[in-house]
Write an enzyme that holds these catalytic residues in place. Sequence first.
Site, short mmCIF file in Angstrom:
data_model
loop_
_atom_site.label_atom_id
_atom_site.label_comp_id
_atom_site.label_asym_id
_atom_site.label_seq_id
_atom_site.Cartn_x
_atom_site.Cartn_y
_atom_site.Cartn_z
CG ASN A 52 -1.77 1.24 1.33
OD1 ASN A 52 -1.80 2.07 0.41
ND2 ASN A 52 -2.46 1.39 2.44
CG ASN A 97 1.21 2.68 -13.16
OD1 ASN A 97 0.70 3.40 -14.03
ND2 ASN A 97 0.67 1.52 -12.80
CE1 TYR A 112 -6.14 9.59 -11.57
CE2 TYR A 112 -6.51 11.10 -13.39
CZ TYR A 112 -5.95 9.94 -12.89
OH TYR A 112 -5.20 9.14 -13.72
CB ALA A 113 -7.39 17.46 -11.88
CB ALA A 114 -5.54 18.19 -6.89
CE LYS A 166 -2.50 10.07 -11.73
NZ LYS A 166 -1.41 9.10 -11.48
#
Length: 239
Positions: free
Chosen positions: A53, A80, A145-147, A149
Site C-alpha cells: 500500500n 504508477n 484526481y487532477a490535483a 496528477k
Amino acid sequence: MRLENKVAIVTGGARGLGQAMAELFAKEGAKVIAADMEDLSYSNLNVEGYKLNVANGEDCKAFCDYVIEKYGKIDILVNNAGITRDSLTRKMTDEQWDLVLNVNLKGVFNLTRHIGPQMQSQGGGSIINISSVVGEFGNIGQANYAATKAGVIGLTKTWAKEFALKGGNVRVNAIAPGYTMTDILKTVPQDLLDSFAKQTMLGRLGQPEEIAYPALFLASDEASYITGHVLSVNGGMRL
C-alpha cells in the site's frame, strides 16, 4: 535488451498500465518488482509481485529496504499506482479527496523519498512518474484526481533538480497518458469511449503498450540527457 541487468520497481504493477510496463521491462532484460495491493494478474519469471500500500509510509520504507537487501540496487522506479474517486467538487466528500491524495500523491512521495537518495548514492537512476492528461488540462468531476496528477508534475520537476545535486545523475521524468484502454475504461459505456476518441487527433484511444514503450525509453540509457520533462502520450487529446 535495453534494460539488461537493471532492477526496476513498478507500482500498480498488477494489471493495466503497470502490467504492460513491468512485462516490457522484463522482456528488455530488467528484474522487475511489481508492487500492488492486489495479486499479479499474470505470470512472468522476471517479474516479482509484492503486496504494498503506497499510502503507508512505513510499509514503503520496509519495501525499499527489502529490494536493496535482495537485489543490491534500484535502477528504475515507475510511480504508477493510482486510483479515482470521481465527483463534482460540491458533492465530493472528505473521504474521496483524502483517499485519492494519499494514494496518487503521497504514495509517490513515500517511495521516492527513499529511492531517490538511494539512486544518488549509486551514481544514477531513472524515476518515471505517471501523471495524466487530466493533470495537464483538468477535467469536470475529477478535482481530486487532477490535483494529484498536477502535483506529480511539480514533484517531477523538483526532484529532477534535487536528485541531480552533487553529480547524483538521477533522471526524473513524467508521462501524462490520455485515455488508455485498461480495465477501468472497460466499464465505461461505449458512447462515452467514442466521444473520448473523437477528442484525439488520432481518432482513437490508447493501448497500454503505447504508454509502456515511452516508459521504456525514459528508463533506458537512450534517454540519458532527458530529465525534468513531461511527455504527453494522448493521441493529441485536449479535454
